[in-house]
Design a protein around this motif. Structure first.
Motif, PDB file in Angstrom:
ATOM      1  N   TRP A 106       0.835  -1.258   0.063  1.00 14.47           N
ATOM      2  CA  TRP A 106      -0.090   0.083  -0.030  1.00 14.47           C
ATOM      3  C   TRP A 106       0.976   1.286   0.084  1.00 14.47           C
ATOM      4  O   TRP A 106       1.770   1.184   0.771  1.00 14.47           O
ATOM      5  CB  TRP A 106      -0.794  -0.062   1.262  1.00 14.47           C
ATOM      6  CG  TRP A 106      -2.036  -0.956   0.868  1.00 14.47           C
ATOM      7  CD1 TRP A 106      -2.353  -2.136   1.675  1.00 14.47           C
ATOM      8  CD2 TRP A 106      -3.399  -0.702   0.522  1.00 14.47           C
ATOM      9  NE1 TRP A 106      -3.561  -2.498   1.386  1.00 14.47           N
ATOM     10  CE2 TRP A 106      -4.271  -1.594   0.603  1.00 14.47           C
ATOM     11  CE3 TRP A 106      -3.814   0.506  -0.178  1.00 14.47           C
ATOM     12  CZ2 TRP A 106      -5.306  -1.962   0.083  1.00 14.47           C
ATOM     13  CZ3 TRP A 106      -5.131   0.602  -0.966  1.00 14.47           C
ATOM     14  CH2 TRP A 106      -6.136  -0.658  -0.601  1.00 14.47           C
ATOM     15  N   TYR A 107       0.539   2.157  -0.925  1.00 11.69           N
ATOM     16  CA  TYR A 107       1.164   3.324  -0.974  1.00 11.69           C
ATOM     17  C   TYR A 107       0.251   4.524  -0.670  1.00 11.69           C
ATOM     18  O   TYR A 107      -1.005   4.346  -0.752  1.00 11.69           O
ATOM     19  CB  TYR A 107       1.838   3.701  -2.373  1.00 11.69           C
ATOM     20  CG  TYR A 107       2.849   2.451  -2.797  1.00 11.69           C
ATOM     21  CD1 TYR A 107       2.494   1.006  -3.335  1.00 11.69           C
ATOM     22  CD2 TYR A 107       4.228   2.847  -2.895  1.00 11.69           C
ATOM     23  CE1 TYR A 107       3.317   0.341  -3.743  1.00 11.69           C
ATOM     24  CE2 TYR A 107       5.210   2.034  -3.138  1.00 11.69           C
ATOM     25  CZ  TYR A 107       4.708   0.664  -3.688  1.00 11.69           C
ATOM     26  OH  TYR A 107       5.813  -0.013  -4.074  1.00 11.69           O
ATOM     27  N   TYR A 159      -4.781   6.653  -1.407  1.00 10.99           N
ATOM     28  CA  TYR A 159      -4.226   5.430  -1.316  1.00 10.99           C
ATOM     29  C   TYR A 159      -4.014   4.446  -2.371  1.00 10.99           C
ATOM     30  O   TYR A 159      -5.222   4.230  -3.073  1.00 10.99           O
ATOM     31  CB  TYR A 159      -4.803   4.812   0.076  1.00 10.99           C
ATOM     32  CG  TYR A 159      -4.310   5.502   1.189  1.00 10.99           C
ATOM     33  CD1 TYR A 159      -4.718   6.879   1.589  1.00 10.99           C
ATOM     34  CD2 TYR A 159      -3.398   4.808   2.296  1.00 10.99           C
ATOM     35  CE1 TYR A 159      -4.176   7.510   2.562  1.00 10.99           C
ATOM     36  CE2 TYR A 159      -2.854   5.339   3.048  1.00 10.99           C
ATOM     37  CZ  TYR A 159      -3.522   6.905   3.488  1.00 10.99           C
ATOM     38  OH  TYR A 159      -3.178   7.438   4.728  1.00 10.99           O
ATOM     39  N   TYR A 160      -2.986   3.976  -2.706  1.00  7.36           N
ATOM     40  CA  TYR A 160      -2.829   2.771  -3.929  1.00  7.36           C
ATOM     41  C   TYR A 160      -2.372   1.592  -3.386  1.00  7.36           C
ATOM     42  O   TYR A 160      -1.444   1.483  -2.374  1.00  7.36           O
ATOM     43  CB  TYR A 160      -2.002   3.517  -4.986  1.00  7.36           C
ATOM     44  CG  TYR A 160      -2.173   4.767  -5.555  1.00  7.36           C
ATOM     45  CD1 TYR A 160      -1.879   5.833  -5.077  1.00  7.36           C
ATOM     46  CD2 TYR A 160      -2.928   4.699  -6.704  1.00  7.36           C
ATOM     47  CE1 TYR A 160      -2.204   7.164  -5.440  1.00  7.36           C
ATOM     48  CE2 TYR A 160      -3.239   6.095  -7.204  1.00  7.36           C
ATOM     49  CZ  TYR A 160      -2.812   7.102  -6.577  1.00  7.36           C
ATOM     50  OH  TYR A 160      -3.192   8.421  -7.076  1.00  7.36           O
ATOM     51  N   SER A 191       4.553  -4.454 -11.169  1.00  7.65           N
ATOM     52  CA  SER A 191       3.686  -3.984 -11.712  1.00  7.65           C
ATOM     53  C   SER A 191       4.046  -2.627 -12.586  1.00  7.65           C
ATOM     54  O   SER A 191       4.980  -1.917 -12.125  1.00  7.65           O
ATOM     55  CB  SER A 191       2.574  -3.112 -10.831  1.00  7.65           C
ATOM     56  OG  SER A 191       1.496  -2.461 -11.544  1.00  7.65           O
ATOM     57  N   ARG A 192       3.363  -2.391 -13.843  1.00  8.20           N
ATOM     58  CA  ARG A 192       4.167  -1.343 -14.624  1.00  8.20           C
ATOM     59  C   ARG A 192       2.996  -0.308 -14.585  1.00  8.20           C
ATOM     60  O   ARG A 192       2.860   0.554 -15.546  1.00  8.20           O
ATOM     61  CB  ARG A 192       4.214  -1.940 -16.173  1.00  8.20           C
ATOM     62  CG  ARG A 192       5.132  -2.670 -16.245  1.00  8.20           C
ATOM     63  CD  ARG A 192       5.384  -3.250 -17.723  1.00  8.20           C
ATOM     64  NE  ARG A 192       6.433  -4.171 -17.914  1.00  8.20           N
ATOM     65  CZ  ARG A 192       6.784  -4.839 -19.080  1.00  8.20           C
ATOM     66  NH1 ARG A 192       6.064  -4.306 -20.268  1.00  8.20           N
ATOM     67  NH2 ARG A 192       7.762  -5.646 -19.036  1.00  8.20           N
ATOM     68  N   SER A 193       1.659  -0.332 -13.896  1.00 12.23           N
ATOM     69  CA  SER A 193       0.762   0.585 -13.867  1.00 12.23           C
ATOM     70  C   SER A 193       0.120   0.680 -12.463  1.00 12.23           C
ATOM     71  O   SER A 193       0.523  -0.159 -11.605  1.00 12.23           O
ATOM     72  CB  SER A 193      -0.392   0.316 -14.826  1.00 12.23           C
ATOM     73  OG  SER A 193      -0.962  -0.900 -14.346  1.00 12.23           O
ATOM     74  N   TRP A 194      -0.583   1.614 -12.439  1.00 14.49           N
ATOM     75  CA  TRP A 194      -1.249   2.103 -11.153  1.00 14.49           C
ATOM     76  C   TRP A 194      -2.818   2.184 -11.365  1.00 14.49           C
ATOM     77  O   TRP A 194      -3.314   2.588 -12.310  1.00 14.49           O
ATOM     78  CB  TRP A 194      -0.716   3.455 -10.512  1.00 14.49           C
ATOM     79  CG  TRP A 194       0.572   3.345 -10.021  1.00 14.49           C
ATOM     80  CD1 TRP A 194       1.719   3.697 -11.122  1.00 14.49           C
ATOM     81  CD2 TRP A 194       1.244   3.159  -8.940  1.00 14.49           C
ATOM     82  NE1 TRP A 194       2.788   3.493 -10.139  1.00 14.49           N
ATOM     83  CE2 TRP A 194       2.528   3.158  -9.065  1.00 14.49           C
ATOM     84  CE3 TRP A 194       0.587   2.738  -7.407  1.00 14.49           C
ATOM     85  CZ2 TRP A 194       3.435   3.002  -7.957  1.00 14.49           C
ATOM     86  CZ3 TRP A 194       1.398   2.245  -6.512  1.00 14.49           C
ATOM     87  CH2 TRP A 194       2.857   2.521  -6.665  1.00 14.49           C
ATOM     88  N   GLY A 195      -3.499   1.705 -10.233  1.00 21.67           N
ATOM     89  CA  GLY A 195      -4.743   2.122 -10.378  1.00 21.67           C
ATOM     90  C   GLY A 195      -5.393   3.266 -10.147  1.00 21.67           C
ATOM     91  O   GLY A 195      -4.568   4.130  -9.953  1.00 21.67           O
ATOM     92  N   GLN A 196      -6.607   3.790  -9.823  1.00 20.49           N
ATOM     93  CA  GLN A 196      -7.264   5.044  -9.701  1.00 20.49           C
ATOM     94  C   GLN A 196      -6.819   5.339  -8.194  1.00 20.49           C
ATOM     95  O   GLN A 196      -6.872   6.629  -7.781  1.00 20.49           O
ATOM     96  CB  GLN A 196      -8.807   4.977  -9.837  1.00 20.49           C
ATOM     97  CG  GLN A 196      -8.894   4.425 -11.342  1.00 20.49           C
ATOM     98  CD  GLN A 196      -8.825   5.765 -12.100  1.00 20.49           C
ATOM     99  OE1 GLN A 196      -8.540   6.829 -11.776  1.00 20.49           O
ATOM    100  NE2 GLN A 196      -9.089   5.555 -13.380  1.00 20.49           N
TER     101      GLN A 196
END
Length: 118
Positions: free
Chosen positions: A38-39, A98-99, A105-110
């Protein structure tokens, strides 16, 4: 393509609690196979690593940023293919998007917005 979906954010008063959830939209993608993290990010600032959990069955422990230690708990429910972040004792400085993600992973969610305010 796998996409991670974060949910559970909201607006709470200082001292309150929230539980964030992270699921994967791609079929067959098992979060249990990955170390998960978690970031959080405040606009204009670097993304900060908050908590991590090893992959299911791996040797290792959960880890936390000093700023959230003893207040936040990361966990996973492999049957539900979900990773959680339980946040207690929330402070205004926890306000951020929060992500969740995994190391390759090469991408991030919303992301999901958490706002702590009186």
């Amino acid at each position: 393509q796998v996409q991670l979906v974060e949910s559970g954010g909201g607006r709470v008063q200082p001292g309150g609690s929230l539980r964030l959830s992270c699921t994967a939209s791609g079929s067959g993608f098992r979060l249990s196979s990955y170390s998960m993290r978690w970031y959080r990010q405040i606009p204009g600032k670097e993304r900060e690593l908050v908590a991590s959990i090893p992959s299911a069955g791996a040797v290792g422990t959960t880890n936390y940023a000093d700023s959230v230690k003893d207040r936040f708990t990361i966990s996973r429910d492999n049957a539900k293919n979900t990773v959680y972040l339980q946040m207690n004792g929330l402070k205004p400085e926890d306000t951020a998007v929060y992500y969740c993600n995994y190391p390759t992973s090469r991408s991030w969610g919303q992301g999901t917005q958490v706002t702590v305010t009186a």
